[in-house]
Design a protein around this motif. Structure first.
Motif, PDB file in Angstrom:
ATOM      1  N   ARG A 123       0.848  -1.191   0.000  1.00  0.00           N
ATOM      2  CA  ARG A 123       0.000   0.000   0.000  1.00  0.00           C
ATOM      3  C   ARG A 123       0.890   1.249   0.000  1.00  0.00           C
ATOM      4  N   PRO A 124       0.388   2.337  -0.539  1.00  0.00           N
ATOM      5  CA  PRO A 124       1.155   3.588  -0.414  1.00  0.00           C
ATOM      6  C   PRO A 124       1.316   3.943   1.062  1.00  0.00           C
ATOM      7  N   LYS A 125       2.426   4.599   1.388  1.00  0.00           N
ATOM      8  CA  LYS A 125       2.664   4.920   2.803  1.00  0.00           C
ATOM      9  C   LYS A 125       1.662   5.947   3.306  1.00  0.00           C
ATOM     10  N   SER A 126       1.277   6.847   2.408  1.00  0.00           N
ATOM     11  CA  SER A 126       0.302   7.863   2.811  1.00  0.00           C
ATOM     12  C   SER A 126      -0.486   8.295   1.598  1.00  0.00           C
ATOM     13  N   GLU A 173      -4.327  15.353  -2.817  1.00  0.00           N
ATOM     14  CA  GLU A 173      -4.657  14.664  -1.586  1.00  0.00           C
ATOM     15  C   GLU A 173      -6.071  15.018  -1.147  1.00  0.00           C
ATOM     16  N   GLN A 174      -6.374  16.278  -1.331  1.00  0.00           N
ATOM     17  CA  GLN A 174      -7.693  16.742  -0.923  1.00  0.00           C
ATOM     18  C   GLN A 174      -8.793  16.083  -1.752  1.00  0.00           C
ATOM     19  N   GLU A 175      -8.558  16.004  -3.057  1.00  0.00           N
ATOM     20  CA  GLU A 175      -9.551  15.382  -3.935  1.00  0.00           C
ATOM     21  C   GLU A 175      -9.766  13.919  -3.564  1.00  0.00           C
ATOM     22  N   ASN A 209     -12.462   8.253   2.617  1.00  0.00           N
ATOM     23  CA  ASN A 209     -11.844   8.781   3.826  1.00  0.00           C
ATOM     24  C   ASN A 209     -10.555   8.054   4.200  1.00  0.00           C
ATOM     25  N   SER A 210     -10.335   6.869   3.627  1.00  0.00           N
ATOM     26  CA  SER A 210      -9.076   6.180   3.910  1.00  0.00           C
ATOM     27  C   SER A 210      -8.812   5.151   2.814  1.00  0.00           C
TER      28      SER A 210
END
Lengths: 218, 475
Positions: free
Chosen positions: A22-25, A37-39, A45-46
């Protein structure tokens, strides 16, 4: 908006396929994509909700494809279930690496385990499955193909679900030509579960035992 | 009240936890390292398959116990009923295994002289029926191989299989007014051939009274033949080749094959109307019609063996379709034996009765065919030579007369009696080496099958062979 959600899902599948993790963030994930990131957060939500949505979609697609089969309505319950699993593997074939990520244990602090909570990721997929399975079970009991037992009869669909894990896991590890062994695994496991649900000697034994007890015949 | 609910919840929760732990340890075991995975998967299925055979073994053992218990009270009880029970159990587990084990069962049923008759009767059923594949799996195989489902490809397609072939099943389909037979292969057959044979081996060793070395030597031949049978693309190619080469043979016809509806695991051909041997015989066909069919059959095999040097090596009744006008339809070219030159020459030389009487000419041929070895003791040599000579005389007998009546039961009784007797020959039983070339396995099976069908047809035919035409006189 709908398109953006779809795009994020596709990008995420590609990311897992390419990186095997998975991506780290969300930030790291969005960095190389043309959404921010906002989009991302406006849609999901996660990562977990995103994954749950992807798996739900896989379930939905499988059921749609299964039911689109011309002969589907003529099928017995057993055949419907078989058809579902064959189609599932067909659908998953497009995302084999992605799928295997969710079924391969990874090393974490010296322990091997899944790097996420699979139960919640698969929950929506499971809901789709249960809806389908309940219909199948209901029909099969109407035609007398399977036996509705007290208590567990209502839970047949839930009891069938773990089979899905087994089959996907089997396929992920299958090394046979064009996954022939998975075909055999599906055929055998579905036959087994339907044999359990139909009338077995245990039912007659139970019935007989009950009769003996009720008549105080000893 | 709320306390109780809370307690229940906790209980549920802890159960889930336990389940999860179980799952995790389960995965741990199967995921130890990537490079052993491949090995791991094979023995697993082998164990499953083996346990099938073990349970059969147990059942067979139990049948023996039952038999002797019964016999203690009823001395008149023959072994036939015992054999019948055993055969039933063995057949049941074999038919569940499908694929190559079923194939072996078929082969054993062909060689009637190798098995007590009760076994072979039961095994002959294997040629007609095996538990069917589910329709969704058929659909899946179609989609995988041809990209469309069978109902899309054809106007009609039977949901149930109309016939079981040993490694697949046959569905009947129609399109544009034409009727087709569509053969669909069981999944995993090719993969399971080798592991199945390994399991069948000890079974064959005990059941047939052969030693393991013999069985190994022949099993390799069987394995390669079985593997080629799982390739429907090859079968299609061969079918077209052989049927085109054989069109001139009288009263024989073949289905047309359709490459556009075929793939590696699906084979489509014309549906042939007519009856299988046993149903055909029930219609009481006249001697004339039976002779006509028998003659076509004989000519078909003779032409293949001596002119094509490739032979349809699977002459079991399911592969022939008979018509009351005396025409014979031939299907299934999955099992084709190519006869190598070095085997062909000595083998057919033996059919010449004149050579059989010449000791000095006979011996080198026996060495060539692997019937005798240089290091055999003189006593063994005498015994073996006598046995093989009898065998060859018996099997070659139809060739040595103008006409031969295959309805003659005494000839077949003689063959069975020889089979019984030869299993008692000491030199043969204790042989450290396999006797007879492995190429002979399928050639002999072909002749046995052919003779057996001709026998059931009760046909009297001209046993003319093109081989004799090319024969030079023996000096």
């Amino acid at each position: 908006m709908e398109n953006l959600a779809q795009k994020i899902k596709e990008s995420f599948k590609v990311y897992i396929t390419a990186h095997g993790r998975r991506p780290k963030s969300v930030y790291e994930f969005a960095e190389n994509e043309d959404f921010s990131e906002q989009e991302f957060h406006e849609q999901f939500n996660s990562f977990q909700t995103l994954e749950a949505e992807i798996w739900r979609e896989i379930g939905e697609k499988t059921i749609e494809k299964t039911q689109a089969e011309e002969v589907f309505t003529d099928y017995s319950g057993r055949e419907k279930m078989l058809s579902f699993y064959f189609t599932l593997i067909e659908v998953l074939k497009e995302h084999r690496s992605f799928t295997s990520f969710y079924f391969r244990l990874q090393n974490q602090n010296g322990k091997k385990k899944l790097p996420f909570d699979r139960f919640s990721i698969f929950k929506k997929f499971r809901d789709e499955y249960l809806e389908f399975a309940r219909d199948v079970v209901m029909e099969a009991s109407d035609t007398g193909e399977i036996l509705m037992r007290p208590f567990i009869g209502e839970k047949y669909a839930e009891l069938l679900w773990p089979q899905t894990y087994f089959i996907i896991k089997f396929w992920v590890e299958d090394t046979s030509d064009s996954f022939e062994n998975t075909d055999a695994a599906i055929e055998k496991s579905v036959n087994f579960s339907f044999d359990l649900m139909s009338k077995t000697p245990i039912d007659s034994a139970f019935d007989f035992g009950k009769f003996v007890v009720q008549n105080r015949w000893w | 009240m709320s306390l109780k609910v809370d307690f229940n919840l906790k209980l549920k929760f802890s159960k889930i936890k336990i389940q999860n732990q179980k799952l995790v340890t389960g995965y741990n075991m199967s995921d130890k390292s990537d490079n052993i995975k491949e090995q791991k998967s094979i023995p697993a299925s082998k164990v499953q398959r083996a346990s099938r055979f073990v349970s059969t073994g147990v059942k067979v053992g139990r049948n023996y116990v039952k038999h002797y218990a019964k016999k203690a009270f009823d001395p008149s009880l023959s072994k036939d009923s015992l054999h019948e029970n055993n055969a039933k159990d063995i057949y049941n587990s074999l038919s569940e295994l499908k694929g190559s084990a079923l194939k072996v069962a078929q082969m054993m049923s062909m060689d009637k002289n190798l098995l007590p008759s009760a076994y072979s009767d039961k095994f002959q059923m294997a040629q007609y029926s095996a538990p069917p594949l589910s329709f969704p799996l058929v659909v899946r195989t179609f989609k995988q191989q041809l990209g469309v489902s069978p109902t899309e490809m054809f106007d009609t397609f039977t949901k149930e299989a109309v016939n079981a072939a040993s490694i697949g099943q046959v569905h009947k389909a129609t399109k544009d007014g034409k009727t087709f037979a569509v053969k669909v292969q069981y999944p995993g057959v090719a993969e399971s051939v080798s592991s199945d044979l390994k399991i069948v081996k000890p079974f064959a060793v005990n059941l047939l009274g052969l030693n393991e070395k013999d069985v190994n030597y022949y099993m390799q031949e069987v394995e390669s033949m079985l593997l080629s049978e799982t390739d429907y693309e090859l079968e299609l190619k061969r079918s077209v080749q052989i049927t085109e080469a054989c069109t001139h043979i009288e009263n024989v016809y073949f289905p047309k094959y359709y490459p556009e509806f075929s793939a590696k695991k699906v084979l489509t051909m014309d549906w042939l109307e007519g009856l299988h041997l046993d149903q055909f015989m029930k219609t009481n066909p006249s001697q004339e019609v039976r002779n006509k069919i028998g003659q076509s059959l004989w000519d078909f095999y003779d032409y293949q063996i001596h002119n094509l040097r490739e032979v349809h090596a699977d002459p079991h009744p399911g592969n022939f379709i008979m018509n009351d006008n005396g025409r014979l339809g031939i299907i299934d070219f999955g099992c084709v034996k190519v006869i190598p030159e070095e085997y062909y020459e000595p083998y057919f030389e033996l059919l010449d009765s004149r050579i059989l009487q010449h000791e000095e000419r006979l011996e080198p041929v026996f060495y060539q065919l692997g019937f005798l070895f240089k290091d055999d003791t003189p006593e063994d040599k005498v015994e073996l030579k006598k046995a093989f000579k009898t065998m060859i005389e018996l099997l070659g007998r139809p060739f040595n007369s103008e006409k031969f009546d295959f309805g003659d039961e005494s000839y077949f009784q003689e063959i069975f009696a020889f089979g019984e007797e030869s299993s008692k020959i000491k030199a043969l039983k204790d042989s450290k080496k396999p006797r007879g070339s492995r190429h002979g396995l399928y050639i002999n099976r072909t002749y046995f099958g052919l003779y057996s069908i001709l026998n059931q047809l009760k046909a009297e035919i001209k046993t003319h062979s093109t081989w004799f035409d090319a024969l030079e006189p023996v000096s």
